[in-house]
Design a protein around this motif. Structure first.
Motif, short mmCIF file in Angstrom:
data_model
loop_
_atom_site.label_atom_id
_atom_site.label_comp_id
_atom_site.label_asym_id
_atom_site.label_seq_id
_atom_site.Cartn_x
_atom_site.Cartn_y
_atom_site.Cartn_z
N LYS A 1 10.41 56.72 15.62
CA LYS A 1 9.60 55.53 15.24
C LYS A 1 10.28 54.94 13.87
O LYS A 1 10.43 53.65 13.95
CB LYS A 1 8.07 56.05 14.72
N THR A 2 10.34 55.63 13.11
CA THR A 2 10.91 55.22 11.57
C THR A 2 12.54 55.11 11.41
O THR A 2 13.32 55.78 12.25
CB THR A 2 10.38 55.97 10.35
N VAL A 3 12.72 54.36 10.46
CA VAL A 3 14.27 54.38 10.08
C VAL A 3 14.60 55.91 9.86
O VAL A 3 15.81 56.26 9.97
CB VAL A 3 14.61 53.37 9.09
N THR B 1 10.76 54.95 5.36
CA THR B 1 9.47 55.05 5.90
C THR B 1 8.99 54.11 7.05
O THR B 1 8.11 53.80 7.43
CB THR B 1 8.38 55.03 4.75
N LEU B 2 9.81 52.82 6.75
CA LEU B 2 9.64 51.61 7.70
C LEU B 2 9.98 51.70 8.91
O LEU B 2 10.92 52.86 9.59
CB LEU B 2 10.56 50.42 7.27
N ASP B 3 9.06 51.19 10.01
CA ASP B 3 9.53 51.32 11.50
C ASP B 3 10.70 50.69 11.86
O ASP B 3 11.28 49.94 11.10
CB ASP B 3 8.46 50.63 12.32
N CYS B 4 11.42 51.22 12.84
CA CYS B 4 12.82 50.98 13.31
C CYS B 4 12.55 50.36 14.86
O CYS B 4 12.25 51.06 15.91
CB CYS B 4 13.76 51.94 13.53
N CYS C 1 18.56 48.34 12.45
CA CYS C 1 17.10 48.65 13.11
C CYS C 1 16.13 47.46 12.66
O CYS C 1 15.25 47.23 13.14
CB CYS C 1 16.36 49.66 12.03
N ASP D 1 12.23 54.04 0.27
CA ASP D 1 11.38 53.09 0.65
C ASP D 1 11.81 52.70 2.39
O ASP D 1 11.08 52.72 3.11
CB ASP D 1 11.44 51.77 0.00
N VAL E 1 15.44 45.76 10.41
CA VAL E 1 14.23 45.64 9.19
C VAL E 1 14.19 44.33 8.52
O VAL E 1 15.40 43.81 8.08
CB VAL E 1 14.35 46.87 8.30
N ASP F 1 13.65 58.60 10.90
CA ASP F 1 13.69 59.45 12.18
C ASP F 1 15.16 59.21 12.85
O ASP F 1 15.66 60.13 13.08
CB ASP F 1 12.61 59.19 13.10
#
Length: 359
Positions: free
Chosen positions: A215-217, A204-207, A190, A201, A192, A219
């Protein structure tokens, strides 16, 4: 005493010294030759023997273990092993671990094995698509591990793969390693760059670069777990991922059976050869009121439903672009895909006919 007598006396002393020195050198050479011969000759061990060298064991301690377990025959071999270890400079370089010493191994063979760290290779495989509960159950029965597992990790936190482990390695450490491997995999694929405090944690971060509406990791991992449970055919993963992306874009419920099964079992699948429920999924099961019921609620479920492998994660990040909205089993282990409900219904009829013929 005259000079002549002194010279004669000196020659005698020097002669005795040279003779003694030569004798010492000859004896030393003979001793080294004998020790080297003993060091290299086949051992008396008739069958392979287990040897565990605890971490921190010194060279003398290793020699004592070899003698205690009968891997070297007697105290003579014990002293030869120690002497050759020091003479060759290998005494301080032997590695701890679990070893299987072959039958008739020479002391040189044993030294080389410990020097190169050729330990017993203990391995286990975590199959793609297992739930965290199933992985924990597997580790509980795995021979050679130690310790208990206090809690079951979050779903999707453990990366399926084949792993090496050491004898008596704590099960908790194994789980931590599997989680670290999943964090590393997701962080890399991703892209990150943020500091990660842990698995929760990370989710919740965007990928960056993932296909909308993902949108997020989290997801990515959630959809990858669904893809993993839907198909075991590697060539289909990207196509199946594309179907679910298309449904999400159109606001169509995913309608995938594995999510309903997870709603019913919470990941504690049965293992009696009759499927995760111990029976076939029934029509009434599709009415269960759970956020994991993707027949009842559109969008992704709240979290992964299993632990997906790398291939399924990569399939979600690179889904096949197409217009398919539906798919159903084709009777060969794969699936047949459809763009319209009419096509899909015809495929379902064919699948039901195949299933009846197999019963």
């Amino acid at each position: 005493m005259g000079d002549k007598e002194a010279r004669i006396g000196l020659k005698l002393v020097l002669g005795l010294f040279v003779y003694s020195l030569t004798s010492v050198i000859v004896l030393a050479a003979l001793g080294f030759w004998w020790a080297a011969h003993e060091f290299q000759k086949p051992g008396t061990l008739k069958e392979p023997a287990a040897l565990i060298v605890p971490s921190g064991t010194g060279f003398n301690g290793i020699a004592e273990l070899l003698l205690y377990h009968g891997i070297i025959e007697d105290t003579t071999d014990f002293f030869v092993f120690r002497a050759m270890g020091r003479l060759t400079g290998q005494a301080t370089r032997l590695k701890a671990g679990e070893y299987e010493i072959p039958a008739h191994a020479s002391m040189k063979d044993i030294m080389t094995q410990l020097l190169e760290g050729k330990t017993v290779q203990r391995r286990f495989t975590i199959r793609e698509g297992l739930t965290s509960y199933e992985i924990v159950q597997h580790l509980k029965t795995l021979e050679g591990l130690s310790g208990e597992i206090a809690t079951i990790p979050p779903e999707g936190a453990l990366l399926p793969n084949t792993y090496d482990y050491q004898l008596n390695e704590p099960r908790g450490d194994i789980l931590k390693r599997l989680e670290e491997e999943m964090i590393t995999e997701l962080t890399v694929v991703c892209g990150v760059e943020a500091q990660i405090r842990g698995f929760d944690d990370l989710l919740t971060l965007d990928c960056p670069g993932v296909s909308a509406p993902l949108k997020t990791v989290g997801d990515v991992l959630t959809l990858a777990s669904i893809v993993e449970k839907e198909t075991g055919v590697n060539e289909e993963r990207r196509r199946v991922a594309g179907v679910f992306i298309n449904r999400l874009k159109k606001g169509i419920p995913l309608q995938t059976d594995p999510t309903v099964i997870y709603a019913l079992t919470k990941g504690q699948h049965k293992n009696d050869g009759k499927g995760p429920l111990g029976r076939r999924l029934l029509k009434k099961d599709l009415q269960i009121d759970s956020p994991y019921n993707t027949y009842k609620y559109a969008g992704l479920p709240p979290s992964p439903i299993a632990n997906p492998g790398k291939a399924s994660i990569e399939a979600v990040l690179n889904p096949e672009e197409h217009d398919y909205i539906y798919f159903v089993a084709d009777g060969t282990g794969g699936h047949v895909f459809a763009k319209t409900l009419k096509e899909h219904n015809a495929n379902v009829v064919r699948w039901r006919k195949i299933r009846r013929q197999k019963q």
